[in-house]
Design a protein around this motif. Structure first.
Motif, PDB file in Angstrom:
ATOM      1  N   SER A   1       0.850  -1.190   0.000  1.00  0.00           N
ATOM      2  CA  SER A   1       0.000   0.000   0.000  1.00  0.00           C
ATOM      3  C   SER A   1       0.888   1.243   0.000  1.00  0.00           C
ATOM      4  N   ASP A   2       0.301   2.386  -0.285  1.00  0.00           N
ATOM      5  CA  ASP A   2       1.045   3.645  -0.237  1.00  0.00           C
ATOM      6  C   ASP A   2       1.625   3.868   1.159  1.00  0.00           C
ATOM      7  N   GLN A   3       0.847   3.543   2.202  1.00  0.00           N
ATOM      8  CA  GLN A   3       1.321   3.720   3.572  1.00  0.00           C
ATOM      9  C   GLN A   3       2.516   2.812   3.857  1.00  0.00           C
ATOM     10  N   GLU A   4       2.452   1.572   3.405  1.00  0.00           N
ATOM     11  CA  GLU A   4       3.563   0.645   3.623  1.00  0.00           C
ATOM     12  C   GLU A   4       4.820   1.091   2.887  1.00  0.00           C
ATOM     13  N   ARG A   5       4.656   1.590   1.671  1.00  0.00           N
ATOM     14  CA  ARG A   5       5.822   2.074   0.918  1.00  0.00           C
ATOM     15  C   ARG A   5       6.445   3.289   1.599  1.00  0.00           C
ATOM     16  N   LEU A   6       5.607   4.215   2.072  1.00  0.00           N
ATOM     17  CA  LEU A   6       6.117   5.397   2.757  1.00  0.00           C
ATOM     18  C   LEU A   6       6.768   5.013   4.088  1.00  0.00           C
ATOM     19  N   ASP A   7       6.131   4.139   4.843  1.00  0.00           N
ATOM     20  CA  ASP A   7       6.712   3.677   6.107  1.00  0.00           C
ATOM     21  C   ASP A   7       8.089   3.051   5.872  1.00  0.00           C
ATOM     22  N   HIS A   8       8.215   2.287   4.800  1.00  0.00           N
ATOM     23  CA  HIS A   8       9.518   1.679   4.499  1.00  0.00           C
ATOM     24  C   HIS A   8      10.583   2.756   4.292  1.00  0.00           C
ATOM     25  N   LEU A   9      10.256   3.786   3.526  1.00  0.00           N
ATOM     26  CA  LEU A   9      11.232   4.839   3.237  1.00  0.00           C
ATOM     27  C   LEU A   9      11.585   5.653   4.477  1.00  0.00           C
TER      28      LEU A   9
ATOM     29  N   GLU B   1      -2.887  14.959  -4.729  1.00  0.00           N
ATOM     30  CA  GLU B   1      -3.663  14.619  -3.541  1.00  0.00           C
ATOM     31  C   GLU B   1      -2.901  15.035  -2.278  1.00  0.00           C
ATOM     32  N   GLU B   2      -2.751  16.334  -2.097  1.00  0.00           N
ATOM     33  CA  GLU B   2      -1.951  16.856  -0.995  1.00  0.00           C
ATOM     34  C   GLU B   2      -2.452  16.407   0.376  1.00  0.00           C
ATOM     35  N   SER B   3      -3.745  16.482   0.619  1.00  0.00           N
ATOM     36  CA  SER B   3      -4.261  16.129   1.943  1.00  0.00           C
ATOM     37  C   SER B   3      -4.049  14.645   2.235  1.00  0.00           C
ATOM     38  N   ARG B   4      -4.185  13.792   1.236  1.00  0.00           N
ATOM     39  CA  ARG B   4      -3.943  12.360   1.427  1.00  0.00           C
ATOM     40  C   ARG B   4      -2.466  12.116   1.726  1.00  0.00           C
ATOM     41  N   ALA B   5      -1.583  12.782   0.997  1.00  0.00           N
ATOM     42  CA  ALA B   5      -0.148  12.632   1.233  1.00  0.00           C
ATOM     43  C   ALA B   5       0.210  13.090   2.646  1.00  0.00           C
TER      44      ALA B   5
ATOM     45  N   CYS C   1      13.839  12.732   8.433  1.00  0.00           N
ATOM     46  CA  CYS C   1      13.365  12.596   7.055  1.00  0.00           C
ATOM     47  C   CYS C   1      12.621  13.857   6.636  1.00  0.00           C
ATOM     48  N   LEU C   2      12.987  14.396   5.490  1.00  0.00           N
ATOM     49  CA  LEU C   2      12.268  15.510   4.876  1.00  0.00           C
ATOM     50  C   LEU C   2      11.394  14.940   3.777  1.00  0.00           C
ATOM     51  N   VAL C   3      10.116  15.285   3.804  1.00  0.00           N
ATOM     52  CA  VAL C   3       9.181  14.837   2.774  1.00  0.00           C
ATOM     53  C   VAL C   3       8.759  16.051   1.965  1.00  0.00           C
ATOM     54  N   LEU C   4       9.040  16.014   0.682  1.00  0.00           N
ATOM     55  CA  LEU C   4       8.630  17.076  -0.232  1.00  0.00           C
ATOM     56  C   LEU C   4       7.339  16.635  -0.892  1.00  0.00           C
ATOM     57  N   ILE C   5       6.269  17.391  -0.690  1.00  0.00           N
ATOM     58  CA  ILE C   5       4.990  17.088  -1.327  1.00  0.00           C
ATOM     59  C   ILE C   5       4.742  18.180  -2.354  1.00  0.00           C
ATOM     60  N   ASP C   6       4.574  17.779  -3.598  1.00  0.00           N
ATOM     61  CA  ASP C   6       4.438  18.755  -4.670  1.00  0.00           C
ATOM     62  C   ASP C   6       3.744  18.121  -5.863  1.00  0.00           C
ATOM     63  N   HIS C   7       3.043  18.930  -6.616  1.00  0.00           N
ATOM     64  CA  HIS C   7       2.438  18.448  -7.861  1.00  0.00           C
ATOM     65  C   HIS C   7       3.440  18.553  -9.013  1.00  0.00           C
ATOM     66  N   ASN C   8       4.487  19.346  -8.821  1.00  0.00           N
ATOM     67  CA  ASN C   8       5.498  19.592  -9.842  1.00  0.00           C
ATOM     68  C   ASN C   8       6.461  18.410  -9.906  1.00  0.00           C
ATOM     69  N   GLU C   9       6.680  17.881 -11.093  1.00  0.00           N
ATOM     70  CA  GLU C   9       7.525  16.702 -11.248  1.00  0.00           C
ATOM     71  C   GLU C   9       8.993  17.025 -11.453  1.00  0.00           C
TER      72      GLU C   9
ATOM     73  N   GLU D   1      19.267  12.776  -4.470  1.00  0.00           N
ATOM     74  CA  GLU D   1      19.231  12.369  -3.058  1.00  0.00           C
ATOM     75  C   GLU D   1      17.848  11.950  -2.589  1.00  0.00           C
ATOM     76  N   ALA D   2      16.835  12.202  -3.402  1.00  0.00           N
ATOM     77  CA  ALA D   2      15.454  11.961  -2.991  1.00  0.00           C
ATOM     78  C   ALA D   2      14.964  10.605  -3.455  1.00  0.00           C
ATOM     79  N   SER D   3      14.168   9.968  -2.620  1.00  0.00           N
ATOM     80  CA  SER D   3      13.475   8.741  -2.997  1.00  0.00           C
ATOM     81  C   SER D   3      12.065   9.141  -3.401  1.00  0.00           C
ATOM     82  N   ARG D   4      11.751   8.938  -4.672  1.00  0.00           N
ATOM     83  CA  ARG D   4      10.458   9.383  -5.198  1.00  0.00           C
ATOM     84  C   ARG D   4       9.381   8.343  -4.900  1.00  0.00           C
ATOM     85  N   LEU D   5       8.234   8.872  -4.502  1.00  0.00           N
ATOM     86  CA  LEU D   5       7.064   8.042  -4.213  1.00  0.00           C
ATOM     87  C   LEU D   5       5.866   8.663  -4.906  1.00  0.00           C
ATOM     88  N   GLU D   6       5.238   7.916  -5.776  1.00  0.00           N
ATOM     89  CA  GLU D   6       4.046   8.412  -6.463  1.00  0.00           C
ATOM     90  C   GLU D   6       2.818   7.788  -5.820  1.00  0.00           C
ATOM     91  N   LEU D   7       1.826   8.620  -5.573  1.00  0.00           N
ATOM     92  CA  LEU D   7       0.569   8.127  -5.001  1.00  0.00           C
ATOM     93  C   LEU D   7      -0.424   7.890  -6.122  1.00  0.00           C
TER      94      LEU D   7
END
Length: 160
Positions: A19-27, A42-46, A137-145, A154-160
């Motif tokens: 799941s998205d939560q499991e992938r994020l928890d791993h990182l 989906e900013e609020s979900r992220a 951990c710094l999490v960057l949430i953005d719609h910009n790719e 240096e960033a590990s990308r996660l797509e929701l």
């Protein structure tokens, strides 16, 4: 001829997708990546996923946006008061790199649009160095790719 093992009755179980939560928890929790980059509309979900990871890690959660500045949160409940003078992203990044000695999870919302400023980019690079050392951990949430190459490396990308 040697006996070969009987595999006719064995079936392989299909792997369940994480799941998205499991992938994020791993990182954040397991791999302790200093920077996770979530590209989403989906900013609020992220934000909820990150808050859940911070709660699971029992680590403070900081959230920054250009409008609300840097705030310490309890789950998704933001403090009423922003850290003074952290509206500018470089100031917020500096505060996080000097004011957080214990591991934390920090979120920067829509930071990409500010990274053409040399001071902000430098502050981000220095923060990532500090976070790598202290396990934050710094999490960057953005719609910009698009991220500057030096940060994307240096960033590990996660797509929701």
């Amino acid at each position: 001829m040697p006996d070969e093992p009987d595999t006719s009755s064995k079936t392989l179980e299909p792997r369940r997708a994480l799941s998205d939560q499991e992938r994020l928890d791993h990182l954040i929790l397991n791999a302790r990546h200093p920077c996770v980059w979530i590209v989403t509309h989906e900013e609020s979900r992220a934000l909820q996923l990150v808050a859940d990871s911070a709660i699971a890690a029992k680590e403070p959660l900081w959230v920054w946006s250009a409008v609300k500045a840097l705030r310490l949160c309890s789950g998704l409940i933001e403090s009423d008061r922003a850290v003074a003078n952290t509206e500018h992203p470089a100031a917020a990044l500096y505060h996080l790199s000097t004011g957080t000695e214990t591991p934390c999870v920090a979120v920067m919302i829509d930071l990409n649009g500010h990274l053409d400023d040399a001071r902000t980019l430098r502050a981000l690079r220095e923060l990532l160095h500090e976070f790598r050392l202290n396990g934050s951990c710094l999490v960057l949430i953005d719609h910009n790719e698009k991220l500057p190459a030096v940060i994307a490396a240096e960033a590990s990308r996660l797509e929701l």
